[in-house]
Write a protein that holds these residues in place. Structure first.
Motif, PDB file in Angstrom:
ATOM      1  N   THR A   3      52.226   6.220 -18.139  1.00  0.00           N
ATOM      2  CA  THR A   3      52.056   7.430 -18.935  1.00  0.00           C
ATOM      3  C   THR A   3      53.278   8.323 -18.820  1.00  0.00           C
ATOM      4  O   THR A   3      53.747   8.885 -19.813  1.00  0.00           O
ATOM      5  CB  THR A   3      50.803   8.199 -18.475  1.00  0.00           C
ATOM      6  OG1 THR A   3      49.675   7.331 -18.542  1.00  0.00           O
ATOM      7  CG2 THR A   3      50.549   9.405 -19.344  1.00  0.00           C
ATOM      8  N   LEU A   4      53.815   8.443 -17.627  1.00  0.00           N
ATOM      9  CA  LEU A   4      55.012   9.254 -17.412  1.00  0.00           C
ATOM     10  C   LEU A   4      56.198   8.670 -18.176  1.00  0.00           C
ATOM     11  O   LEU A   4      56.937   9.402 -18.834  1.00  0.00           O
ATOM     12  CB  LEU A   4      55.343   9.340 -15.926  1.00  0.00           C
ATOM     13  CG  LEU A   4      56.603  10.105 -15.554  1.00  0.00           C
ATOM     14  CD1 LEU A   4      56.497  11.555 -15.999  1.00  0.00           C
ATOM     15  CD2 LEU A   4      56.848  10.033 -14.056  1.00  0.00           C
ATOM     16  N   LEU A   5      56.375   7.375 -18.116  1.00  0.00           N
ATOM     17  CA  LEU A   5      57.470   6.733 -18.839  1.00  0.00           C
ATOM     18  C   LEU A   5      57.326   6.904 -20.347  1.00  0.00           C
ATOM     19  O   LEU A   5      58.319   7.123 -21.043  1.00  0.00           O
ATOM     20  CB  LEU A   5      57.545   5.249 -18.478  1.00  0.00           C
ATOM     21  CG  LEU A   5      58.003   4.939 -17.050  1.00  0.00           C
ATOM     22  CD1 LEU A   5      57.927   3.443 -16.787  1.00  0.00           C
ATOM     23  CD2 LEU A   5      59.398   5.451 -16.804  1.00  0.00           C
ATOM     24  N   ASP A  10      59.107   9.554 -25.320  1.00  0.00           N
ATOM     25  CA  ASP A  10      58.816  10.409 -26.476  1.00  0.00           C
ATOM     26  C   ASP A  10      59.699  11.646 -26.498  1.00  0.00           C
ATOM     27  O   ASP A  10      60.153  12.078 -27.561  1.00  0.00           O
ATOM     28  CB  ASP A  10      57.345  10.815 -26.484  1.00  0.00           C
ATOM     29  CG  ASP A  10      56.421   9.654 -26.804  1.00  0.00           C
ATOM     30  OD1 ASP A  10      56.902   8.628 -27.323  1.00  0.00           O
ATOM     31  OD2 ASP A  10      55.212   9.783 -26.521  1.00  0.00           O
ATOM     32  N   MET A  11      59.960  12.216 -25.337  1.00  0.00           N
ATOM     33  CA  MET A  11      60.813  13.401 -25.264  1.00  0.00           C
ATOM     34  C   MET A  11      62.253  13.062 -25.637  1.00  0.00           C
ATOM     35  O   MET A  11      62.926  13.842 -26.313  1.00  0.00           O
ATOM     36  CB  MET A  11      60.741  14.027 -23.872  1.00  0.00           C
ATOM     37  CG  MET A  11      59.402  14.669 -23.613  1.00  0.00           C
ATOM     38  SD  MET A  11      59.070  15.406 -21.989  1.00  0.00           S
ATOM     39  CE  MET A  11      60.521  15.305 -21.053  1.00  0.00           C
ATOM     40  N   THR A  15      64.289  14.679 -28.828  1.00  0.00           N
ATOM     41  CA  THR A  15      65.589  15.330 -28.647  1.00  0.00           C
ATOM     42  C   THR A  15      66.634  14.695 -29.551  1.00  0.00           C
ATOM     43  O   THR A  15      67.424  15.390 -30.189  1.00  0.00           O
ATOM     44  CB  THR A  15      66.036  15.246 -27.176  1.00  0.00           C
ATOM     45  OG1 THR A  15      65.048  15.867 -26.373  1.00  0.00           O
ATOM     46  CG2 THR A  15      67.376  15.908 -26.973  1.00  0.00           C
ATOM     47  N   ARG A  16      66.622  13.386 -29.627  1.00  0.00           N
ATOM     48  CA  ARG A  16      67.568  12.679 -30.500  1.00  0.00           C
ATOM     49  C   ARG A  16      67.364  13.094 -31.943  1.00  0.00           C
ATOM     50  O   ARG A  16      68.327  13.348 -32.667  1.00  0.00           O
ATOM     51  CB  ARG A  16      67.384  11.169 -30.338  1.00  0.00           C
ATOM     52  CG  ARG A  16      68.310  10.354 -31.220  1.00  0.00           C
ATOM     53  CD  ARG A  16      68.158   8.882 -31.001  1.00  0.00           C
ATOM     54  NE  ARG A  16      66.862   8.414 -31.442  1.00  0.00           N
ATOM     55  CZ  ARG A  16      66.475   7.156 -31.402  1.00  0.00           C
ATOM     56  NH1 ARG A  16      67.275   6.237 -30.912  1.00  0.00           N
ATOM     57  NH2 ARG A  16      65.290   6.800 -31.825  1.00  0.00           N
ATOM     58  N   GLN A  17      66.108  13.211 -32.360  1.00  0.00           N
ATOM     59  CA  GLN A  17      65.817  13.608 -33.731  1.00  0.00           C
ATOM     60  C   GLN A  17      66.301  15.030 -34.000  1.00  0.00           C
ATOM     61  O   GLN A  17      66.820  15.325 -35.074  1.00  0.00           O
ATOM     62  CB  GLN A  17      64.321  13.517 -33.994  1.00  0.00           C
ATOM     63  CG  GLN A  17      63.940  13.834 -35.425  1.00  0.00           C
ATOM     64  CD  GLN A  17      62.450  13.790 -35.634  1.00  0.00           C
ATOM     65  OE1 GLN A  17      61.687  14.183 -34.757  1.00  0.00           O
ATOM     66  NE2 GLN A  17      62.035  13.301 -36.770  1.00  0.00           N
ATOM     67  N   GLN A  18      66.178  15.923 -33.034  1.00  0.00           N
ATOM     68  CA  GLN A  18      66.607  17.298 -33.220  1.00  0.00           C
ATOM     69  C   GLN A  18      68.127  17.411 -33.332  1.00  0.00           C
ATOM     70  O   GLN A  18      68.635  18.252 -34.066  1.00  0.00           O
ATOM     71  CB  GLN A  18      66.122  18.174 -32.061  1.00  0.00           C
ATOM     72  CG  GLN A  18      64.629  18.368 -32.038  1.00  0.00           C
ATOM     73  CD  GLN A  18      64.164  19.040 -30.759  1.00  0.00           C
ATOM     74  OE1 GLN A  18      64.931  19.234 -29.821  1.00  0.00           O
ATOM     75  NE2 GLN A  18      62.898  19.389 -30.718  1.00  0.00           N
ATOM     76  N   TRP A  19      68.861  16.596 -32.621  1.00  0.00           N
ATOM     77  CA  TRP A  19      70.309  16.736 -32.546  1.00  0.00           C
ATOM     78  C   TRP A  19      71.095  15.828 -33.477  1.00  0.00           C
ATOM     79  O   TRP A  19      72.297  16.004 -33.645  1.00  0.00           O
ATOM     80  CB  TRP A  19      70.777  16.501 -31.112  1.00  0.00           C
ATOM     81  CG  TRP A  19      70.491  17.679 -30.256  1.00  0.00           C
ATOM     82  CD1 TRP A  19      69.424  17.856 -29.424  1.00  0.00           C
ATOM     83  CD2 TRP A  19      71.282  18.869 -30.155  1.00  0.00           C
ATOM     84  NE1 TRP A  19      69.502  19.072 -28.819  1.00  0.00           N
ATOM     85  CE2 TRP A  19      70.631  19.717 -29.250  1.00  0.00           C
ATOM     86  CE3 TRP A  19      72.454  19.285 -30.759  1.00  0.00           C
ATOM     87  CZ2 TRP A  19      71.139  20.968 -28.927  1.00  0.00           C
ATOM     88  CZ3 TRP A  19      72.945  20.534 -30.434  1.00  0.00           C
ATOM     89  CH2 TRP A  19      72.295  21.355 -29.529  1.00  0.00           C
TER      90      TRP A  19
END
Length: 56
Positions: A3-5, A10-11, A15-19
């Motif tokens: 779940t952590l991975l 996803d994070m 971030t890639r999508q935002q930048w």
């Protein structure tokens, strides 16, 4: 642990999508196959994220 991975993955994608718009147009880093260098699996996936990024 899985779940952590998944959350980290996803994070990173968010971030890639935002930048991606900032990197591609503001810094003029673009080319025929740069979508592969950014970690996308297809040009269509890259284009979709780029359009979303530019709308923000």
């Amino acid at each position: 642990m899985d779940t952590l991975l998944l959350k980290i993955h996803d994070m990173i994608l968010a971030t890639r999508q935002q930048w991606i718009g900032e990197i591609t147009y503001s810094h003029n880093i673009k080319g025929d196959h740069t979508w592969k260098l950014y970690g996308y699996h297809s040009y269509a996936e890259y284009k979709n994220d780029l359009l979303k990024s530019l709308k923000q």
